[in-house]
Structures are given as C-alpha cells and as structure tokens.
Design an enzyme around this catalytic site. Structure first.
Site, mmCIF file in Angstrom:
data_model
loop_
_atom_site.group_PDB
_atom_site.id
_atom_site.type_symbol
_atom_site.label_atom_id
_atom_site.label_comp_id
_atom_site.label_asym_id
_atom_site.label_seq_id
_atom_site.Cartn_x
_atom_site.Cartn_y
_atom_site.Cartn_z
ATOM 1 N N GLU A 79 111.009 76.573 55.242
ATOM 2 C CA GLU A 79 110.044 75.721 54.539
ATOM 3 C C GLU A 79 110.378 74.251 54.789
ATOM 4 O O GLU A 79 110.729 73.488 53.889
ATOM 5 C CB GLU A 79 110.029 76.110 53.044
ATOM 6 N N HIS A 94 108.993 74.294 47.520
ATOM 7 C CA HIS A 94 108.744 75.427 48.426
ATOM 8 C C HIS A 94 107.457 75.191 49.205
ATOM 9 O O HIS A 94 106.699 74.262 48.932
ATOM 10 C CB HIS A 94 108.585 76.734 47.635
ATOM 11 N N HIS A 138 114.748 77.838 50.819
ATOM 12 C CA HIS A 138 114.269 78.741 51.863
ATOM 13 C C HIS A 138 114.207 77.984 53.185
ATOM 14 O O HIS A 138 113.562 76.938 53.286
ATOM 15 C CB HIS A 138 112.898 79.324 51.493
ATOM 16 N N ARG A 176 114.373 82.786 56.336
ATOM 17 C CA ARG A 176 114.202 82.385 54.928
ATOM 18 C C ARG A 176 115.537 82.323 54.164
ATOM 19 O O ARG A 176 115.764 81.416 53.375
ATOM 20 C CB ARG A 176 113.275 83.407 54.248
ATOM 21 N N GLU A 233 104.692 74.744 45.489
ATOM 22 C CA GLU A 233 104.423 75.402 46.777
ATOM 23 C C GLU A 233 103.482 74.459 47.508
ATOM 24 O O GLU A 233 102.299 74.364 47.172
ATOM 25 C CB GLU A 233 103.726 76.754 46.571
HETATM 26 N N1 ING Z 1 107.724 81.253 47.075
HETATM 27 C C1 ING Z 1 108.603 81.317 45.938
HETATM 28 C C2 ING Z 1 109.575 82.478 46.091
HETATM 29 O O1 ING Z 1 110.735 82.254 45.786
HETATM 30 C C3 ING Z 1 108.514 81.245 43.429
HETATM 31 C C4 ING Z 1 107.798 81.438 44.695
HETATM 32 C C5 ING Z 1 109.509 80.317 43.278
HETATM 33 C C6 ING Z 1 108.164 81.977 42.335
HETATM 34 C C7 ING Z 1 110.130 80.133 42.073
HETATM 35 C C8 ING Z 1 108.780 81.803 41.123
HETATM 36 C C9 ING Z 1 109.779 80.883 40.986
HETATM 37 O O2 ING Z 1 109.193 83.569 46.468
HETATM 38 C C10 ING Z 1 108.128 81.005 48.320
HETATM 39 N N2 ING Z 1 107.176 80.757 49.234
HETATM 40 O O3 ING Z 1 109.285 80.985 48.613
HETATM 41 ZN ZN ZN Z 2 110.283 79.311 49.237
#
Ligand code: ING
Ligand code: ZN
Length: 305
Positions: free
Chosen positions: A71, A193, A68, A124, A268
C-alpha cells in the site's frame, strides 16, 4: 537514485530514499522535528518515526502507515502530509502544525515494504517465516485484542494470517511498547491503508456500536464530506465490520480499546479498484490534497484543540 532534494511526490520512493528524506527534514527543522525509533523489524531494519512538536503541551495525533507492504500510497501520503505541516503557507495548516503534535511512522512494515519494492510488488505481510512454505504474518491481524476471533486466518499461507499467536511479530510488539509510553498524549490514532476509499472506525469484530459511536460517526461524516469537496472523491464511512468486512487483531481496534483513544480511524485511500494497490504516482498529490482537507475537518470537528 533519488536524492532527497528531488523528493517531489511524482514517483514512489524506496525505504532508503524515504529515510534519507526524513534525515534532511530533521536537519532542516531541528527545533520542531525529532526522530524516534519504534524498534527493529524481524530482518533488523529500523522502524523510524518523526515527531513534529511546536509545544510539548499540545495534544497529539499518531499516524501509522504502510503496515501493509504493497500500500505504497500510504507512506507517500504520510511524507507528503508531513511536508505540508513543515512548509505550508496556508494558515489552516500552520495552525494544525503549531497546535497539534504529530507522530508519523511512514513505513511501519519495513521488511515487507522492501520486499514489495525488490521482489513482489503485491506483498502485504511481514517477512517472518512462521511456516516453511509461506512467509509472513498480517501485521494488522496480530495485535492482542480479539486476536484471531474473526476476519483473520490461522493458515500461514493466507494473506490475513494472524500469526501463530498475538504479538508474534517484533514489529507489532515494538509499536505497542512505543505507544504505551506516549498513550496519554494521543487524542487521535490514524492507520493509513489502501484501497477502496473508506474511513473506518471500531470495531472490526462486531457491528455493535461502541460507547462513543455518535462522536466517531459525526467526526467521520465531516471528514468524508471535506474529502469530497476538492475532486468529488467519495469515501464510505462507519464501523469497519459493517462498512468493509470483519477483522480482528487490528492496530486501530487495539489502540482504541487498550488506551481509550476515543478517535481511532482507518483510512482506505484511493482508488476503488481500477488500479488498486498499484495506484499511479500522479495520484499521490491529489490523494494528499483531499486527505489533508479531510484531516483539517476531522481535527476541527473533534475539538482536540
Ligand atoms: N484493509 C484493512 C485490513 O486490514 C481494516 C481494513 C483495517 C479493517 C483496520 C479494520 C481495521 O484488511 C486493507 N486494505 O488492508
Ligand atoms: Zn492495508
């Protein structure tokens, strides 16, 4: 322009600066560090990685960062951690470097990352124009496991657009192909992330416990405990679907399912939303330090070495 010698993690760096820094490391540590190419992005940028290996027989950990674009703390942490592996005088970190091979892809979504630097800080997705009005696919909804079943969108204007089909993005196809070639070496897969301070594991599409739930949970517990020691930074942990939200088509869930990589986690990073995606650069090193602590504990508990 930041020269690679000035690279000190007190600010965020561009695609060119990060790759220039990688080149300096490759030239400085030619016997342990090698370059690899995941592939070319939609806009023909090279998605690069480096492999740190003291011994080809070691088990490997794969780190994918900045799928993303906005980030930025994720690529900053990936390069900071690589620098630790290369230069630390701490025996615990030297042990991690010598006994585990590290595949690190600091900027996976290269087109989005450049766009986030030059045009829209909060971008993103990828930059593939699947629709005329809205660009980009969420790379972390585009992998071919449970694709677009839940927690993803068919609307090209959505931030979680899964793409017109699984594997519609050249970036995800190239990563899958690259991983297939080394999958038997990979003992832990990490996807970086931000933000929210979570440590997540499969699956995103169901809260039903996976086969090795106990193992994933125990390793996550130790990781999160270790992260908190230095500054008290609290991470929540568990299956991504129940602890954060439902998702499908993510890289971690795909790699876990496709290759049977038993330990597949999503970090995260900081913070909890105060600065969110625009985390001040003076938090790069503190974030790196606590995540390093977490990774040390993760490796110890996982007994991959
Ligand atoms: N969060 C991730 C997203 O892709 C995620 C959360 C990653 C959930 C991988 C499950 C597996 O939405 C962000 N902030 O990108
Ligand atoms: Zn992310």
């Amino acid at each position: 322009k930041t020269r690679a010698v000035d690279f000190d993690w007190t600010s965020y760096y561009t695609y060119d600066e990060i790759y220039e820094w990688l080149d300096v490391q490759l030239a400085t540590y030619p016997t342990i560090l090698s370059n690899f190419v995941v592939g070319e992005s939609f806009q023909n940028r090279t998605i690069r990685g480096v492999k740190l290996a003291y011994n080809e027989a070691n088990p490997s950990i794969f780190i994918e960062a900045n799928i993303h674009a906005r980030e930025w703390i994720t690529s900053a942490t990936a390069t900071w951690f690589l620098n630790e592996l290369l230069t630390s005088t701490d025996p615990t970190i030297q042990d991690l470097a010598r006994n585990i091979n590290w595949y690190i892809v600091p900027i996976f979504n290269v087109d989005g990352f450049v766009y986030s630097h030059n045009v829209n800080r909060l971008w993103r997705k990828t930059r593939f124009p699947h629709a005329h009005i809205c660009y980009g696919t969420d790379g972390n909804r585009n992998f071919g496991f449970q694709w677009n079943t839940i927690g993803a969108s068919s609307n090209p204007c959505s931030e979680t657009f899964a793409g017109p089909n699984a594997w519609s993005e050249p970036e995800t196809v190239h990563l899958a192909d690259y991983l297939r070639g080394i999958s038997s070496e990979i003992k832990i897969y990490l996807s970086f992330h931000s933000y929210g301070q979570y440590f997540l594991f499969p699956y995103g599409h169901t809260g039903e416990h996976v086969g090795n739930y106990e193992e994933l949970y125990a390793v996550a517990n130790k990781t999160v405990e270790a992260i908190a020691v230095r500054y008290g930074t609290a991470y929540r942990y568990g299956p991504s679907s129940t602890v954060l939200y439902e998702t499908s088509g993510t890289s971690v869930d795909w790699a876990y399912n496709e290759f049977g990589i038993r330990l597949a986690y999503t970090f995260e990073f900081r913070d909890r939303g105060n600065y969110g995606f625009v985390l001040p650069a003076d938090q790069i090193i503190p974030n790196g330090l606590e995540i390093k602590d977490g990774i040390v504990a993760m490796v110890a508990e996982s007994r991959v070495r």
